[in-house]
Enzyme design. Structure first.
Site, PDB file in Angstrom:
ATOM      1  N   LYS A   1       0.844  -1.201   0.000  1.00  0.00           N
ATOM      2  CA  LYS A   1       0.000   0.000   0.000  1.00  0.00           C
ATOM      3  C   LYS A   1       0.880   1.251   0.000  1.00  0.00           C
ATOM      4  O   LYS A   1       0.691   2.159  -0.787  1.00  0.00           O
ATOM      5  CB  LYS A   1      -0.922  -0.040   1.216  1.00  0.00           C
ATOM      6  CG  LYS A   1      -1.866   1.131   1.297  1.00  0.00           C
ATOM      7  CD  LYS A   1      -2.795   1.003   2.485  1.00  0.00           C
ATOM      8  CE  LYS A   1      -3.478   2.330   2.735  1.00  0.00           C
ATOM      9  NZ  LYS A   1      -4.337   2.327   3.903  1.00  0.00           N
TER      10      LYS A   1
ATOM     11  N   GLU B   1      10.499  -4.723   4.299  1.00  0.00           N
ATOM     12  CA  GLU B   1      10.575  -6.125   3.863  1.00  0.00           C
ATOM     13  C   GLU B   1      10.261  -6.239   2.376  1.00  0.00           C
ATOM     14  O   GLU B   1      10.988  -6.871   1.598  1.00  0.00           O
ATOM     15  CB  GLU B   1       9.575  -6.997   4.653  1.00  0.00           C
ATOM     16  CG  GLU B   1       9.909  -7.195   6.117  1.00  0.00           C
ATOM     17  CD  GLU B   1       9.367  -6.101   7.028  1.00  0.00           C
ATOM     18  OE1 GLU B   1       8.980  -5.024   6.504  1.00  0.00           O
ATOM     19  OE2 GLU B   1       9.334  -6.311   8.247  1.00  0.00           O
TER      20      GLU B   1
ATOM     21  N   GLY C   1      -4.786  -1.978   5.026  1.00  0.00           N
ATOM     22  CA  GLY C   1      -4.006  -3.123   4.541  1.00  0.00           C
ATOM     23  C   GLY C   1      -4.681  -4.449   4.851  1.00  0.00           C
ATOM     24  O   GLY C   1      -4.807  -5.314   3.992  1.00  0.00           O
ATOM     25  N   ARG C   2      -5.149  -4.605   6.078  1.00  0.00           N
ATOM     26  CA  ARG C   2      -5.723  -5.903   6.481  1.00  0.00           C
ATOM     27  C   ARG C   2      -7.150  -6.097   5.959  1.00  0.00           C
ATOM     28  O   ARG C   2      -7.768  -7.121   6.236  1.00  0.00           O
ATOM     29  CB  ARG C   2      -5.661  -6.057   8.000  1.00  0.00           C
ATOM     30  CG  ARG C   2      -6.239  -4.902   8.794  1.00  0.00           C
ATOM     31  CD  ARG C   2      -5.872  -4.981  10.271  1.00  0.00           C
ATOM     32  NE  ARG C   2      -6.290  -3.796  11.019  1.00  0.00           N
ATOM     33  CZ  ARG C   2      -5.594  -2.685  11.138  1.00  0.00           C
ATOM     34  NH1 ARG C   2      -4.426  -2.570  10.515  1.00  0.00           N
ATOM     35  NH2 ARG C   2      -6.044  -1.662  11.850  1.00  0.00           N
TER      36      ARG C   2
ATOM     37  N   GLU D   1      -4.543  -6.501  15.014  1.00  0.00           N
ATOM     38  CA  GLU D   1      -4.001  -5.210  14.580  1.00  0.00           C
ATOM     39  C   GLU D   1      -5.098  -4.137  14.654  1.00  0.00           C
ATOM     40  O   GLU D   1      -4.816  -2.961  14.820  1.00  0.00           O
ATOM     41  CB  GLU D   1      -3.422  -5.312  13.159  1.00  0.00           C
ATOM     42  CG  GLU D   1      -2.328  -4.294  12.889  1.00  0.00           C
ATOM     43  CD  GLU D   1      -1.621  -4.474  11.560  1.00  0.00           C
ATOM     44  OE1 GLU D   1      -2.290  -4.428  10.511  1.00  0.00           O
ATOM     45  OE2 GLU D   1      -0.391  -4.647  11.545  1.00  0.00           O
TER      46      GLU D   1
ATOM     47  N   HIS E   1      -4.973 -33.092  18.490  1.00  0.00           N
ATOM     48  CA  HIS E   1      -3.864 -33.927  18.979  1.00  0.00           C
ATOM     49  C   HIS E   1      -2.707 -33.079  19.472  1.00  0.00           C
ATOM     50  O   HIS E   1      -1.592 -33.568  19.606  1.00  0.00           O
ATOM     51  CB  HIS E   1      -3.421 -34.889  17.874  1.00  0.00           C
ATOM     52  CG  HIS E   1      -4.517 -35.855  17.525  1.00  0.00           C
ATOM     53  ND1 HIS E   1      -4.724 -37.022  18.218  1.00  0.00           N
ATOM     54  CD2 HIS E   1      -5.516 -35.767  16.607  1.00  0.00           C
ATOM     55  CE1 HIS E   1      -5.783 -37.646  17.707  1.00  0.00           C
ATOM     56  NE2 HIS E   1      -6.281 -36.897  16.737  1.00  0.00           N
TER      57      HIS E   1
ATOM     58  N   LYS F   1       9.777  -0.683  14.079  1.00  0.00           N
ATOM     59  CA  LYS F   1      10.351  -0.370  12.759  1.00  0.00           C
ATOM     60  C   LYS F   1      11.451   0.675  12.919  1.00  0.00           C
ATOM     61  O   LYS F   1      12.538   0.541  12.366  1.00  0.00           O
ATOM     62  CB  LYS F   1       9.270   0.210  11.833  1.00  0.00           C
ATOM     63  CG  LYS F   1       8.273  -0.793  11.299  1.00  0.00           C
ATOM     64  CD  LYS F   1       7.395  -0.101  10.257  1.00  0.00           C
ATOM     65  CE  LYS F   1       6.117  -0.850   9.992  1.00  0.00           C
ATOM     66  NZ  LYS F   1       5.158  -0.104   9.175  1.00  0.00           N
TER      67      LYS F   1
END
Ligand code: F6P
Length: 549
Positions: free
Chosen positions: A208, A214, A269-270, A355, A386, A514
């Site tokens: 965005k 990254e 973003g999410r 978030e 399990h 960051k």
């Protein structure tokens, strides 16, 4: 946008009293007292989804009080404000309009006087045309070969949504292969690169902001490698695409203007998988299926917006969550899909919820004194059974669970699906009722359901039950159902944000880490001695520097 302190409302106080009254009530009793409990505490949505919330520690009175709470918290106006484009993302001064991305009615939605549906539809058209070209082999790689591989490079919302949806809709995939690179850890990129033939691969740089370390680092490394092989700067045109709000930076970093799929700052973003951020999804399932995905979300949007609160699925999920989170003080919620294709759904919901509502400052700017967003975690069934279900069944904590599955399997093999579903039904039953159905007398004989006279070993084998769950049972997990499912959880998070009185659409909490990492990087790269940290961080850096000589 009103700021209301939830714990000061009349409903909250009544809920506290009510909690005190019913906190020891067992689901066994709730079901015994109401033989129609399943019917009374479940909804069917569009003949497609059954939501059973009967196995929750709630009564009609709980629901009444929780519904009063959302009324008092002004939810109707908040919903209206979101859908009409008001700037409800206050700290970034933006509207929140992911609902516009799946507005299938095309009724105009105005932002600053402009109908944003015009641009939304233009980008959808661009996605359709481009995906058709790639799928049909009209779009060629630099050496003239057809494209066979799509790599999405992005992180957070620019990764989790597309990755989850691509995986969830695998039965609808065409011949294209899709890979994802998110981590700055070069191992991920290294491994994906091993599977890439540059001549036949396209790269979607999904960011965005186009400034996320990254993604931009991975992009630059990829581009360098690509150019080393093909040697021609012009070939970038056939292979690199950007999905971003920040067109100028994408151009600056070498993406051709025509290869940019625009995004808007009113898409969080999410919440962005419905936009061009979902390009990898469109490429692999085709535009028609993508439209069905949008339609599912749209139908849930309309339901959320228009259905009375007492029949509103996202609102019920939100209220039940608040009941445990704020009154029982449960810390976590487990998302348990019994569907291998939904394996990334828990981590998707984790970002969407944590978030959004992981905040400690309320809308007045005050420190909150109530729990906000819960810790979300989960795993596909039956694998989870399990590993960690032991703690849910017999641990000391209350862990509300959402069980999700479909009636029809995409890959029926012998009795597998029936066995899967029998486990699915068995778990919610066992969690809720413990041993009751199998040993009524022993179960009800003493307080806390543990009989002091029980044999030693029997105590360890005893299941007390009363562990709550929601069950979401879909007919079939197809693009339409998945749209419903995601939108349902998005609106749950929205509703809880209103109740917690927090701003759900910013994420300032990720900034500090960051900034510090940028400073530490200077130290690692240039051994910048002016920057010193406390003894632990400094000690770790020194140890690294010593061994990295
Ligand atoms: O980590 C925070 C965050 O801003 C997320 O909200 C977002 O989805 C992600 O980073 C990636 O951001 P971008 O799409 O701008 O690269």
């Amino acid at each position: 946008m009103k700021s209301i302190v939830p714990i000061h409302t009349r409903s909250w106080k009544k809920l506290e009293q009510h909690f005190h009254d019913i906190k020891h009530l067992h689901l066994v009793n709730l079901f015994e007292n109401d033989t129609n409990r399943f019917k009374n505490f479940s909804f069917i949505f569009k003949k497609n989804l059954l939501l059973d919330f009967s196995k929750n520690r709630i009564t009609h009175q709980t629901i009444k009080l929780l519904l009063n709470l959302v009324q008092e918290m002004n939810l109707s106006n908040e919903i209206q404000s979101m859908f009409s484009g008001k700037h409800i993302n206050i700290t970034e001064n933006r509207p929140v309009l992911h609902v516009a991305l799946r507005n299938r009615s095309n009724t105009p939605i105005f932002v600053n006087g402009l109908d944003i549906m015009i641009e939304v539809n233009l980008i959808l058209k661009k996605m359709k045309e481009f995906s058709n070209k790639v799928i049909q082999g009209i779009w060629k790689g630099y050496s003239g070969k057809n494209i066979t591989h799509v790599v999405n490079v992005g992180i957070g919302g620019s990764h989790l949504g597309p990755k989850m949806v691509v995986e969830a809709l695998k039965p609808y995939h065409n011949h294209l292969k899709v890979s994802f690179v998110s981590n700055i850890d070069s191992t991920e990129l290294f491994n994906v690169l091993k599977t890439c033939d540059y001549e036949t691969t396209i790269f979607l740089i999904s960011s965005k902001t186009f400034s996320t370390e990254e993604t931009i680092t991975n992009f630059k490394t990829l581009k360098n490698n690509f150019l080393k092989q093909c040697g021609d700067q012009n070939s970038i045109q056939q292979h690199f695409f950007a999905i971003t709000v920040n067109e100028s930076e994408a151009i600056n970093l070498g993406i051709p203007k025509d290869n940019i799929f625009k995004l808007w700052d009113w898409v969080g973003g999410r919440y962005s998988v419905w936009s061009a951020m979902g390009l990898s999804v469109v490429l692999v399932i085709g535009f028609k299926n993508f439209c069905k995905f949008l339609q599912g979300a749209y139908d849930m949007d309309i339901h959320f917006k228009n259905e009375p609160f007492e029949k509103n699925l996202p609102i019920f999920l939100a209220l039940i969550g608040v009941w445990y989170n704020n009154f029982f003080n449960s810390e976590t919620e487990a998302i348990l899909p019994y569907d291998q294709y939904l394996k990334y759904f828990p981590s998707y919901v984790q970002q969407s919820n944590m978030e959004s509502n992981g905040k400690n400052i309320d809308r007045n700017g005050n420190l909150v004194s109530w729990n906000t967003g819960p810790i979300i975690w989960g795993e596909v069934g039956t694998n989870g059974q399990h590993s960690f279900y032991q703690l849910i069944h017999q641990g000391t904590r209350l862990i509300p669970c959402d069980f999700i599955t479909s009636i029809i399997s995409h890959n029926p093999l012998e009795q597998h699906h029936k066995i899967l579903l029998s486990n699915f039904f068995a778990q919610t039953h066992a969690l809720a009722f413990g041993e009751y159905f199998y040993n009524k007398n022993r179960f009800l004989s003493k307080s806390n359901f543990i009989n002091k006279d029980m044999d030693f070993l029997k105590k360890f084998k005893f299941f007390k039950g009363n562990q709550p769950s929601n069950t979401l049972l879909f007919k079939k997990m197809n693009p339409y159902s998945l749209g419903i499912l995601i939108s349902l959880y998005e609106h749950k998070v929205f509703t809880q944000g209103v109740i917690f009185n927090v701003f759900s659409f910013d994420q300032w909490g990720v900034e500090l880490g960051k900034n510090i990492s940028n400073n530490i990087l200077k130290k690692l790269l240039y051994n910048d001695c002016n920057l010193c940290y406390e003894s632990s961080t400094q000690g770790l850096i020194d140890f690294y520097n010593f061994h990295n000589q």
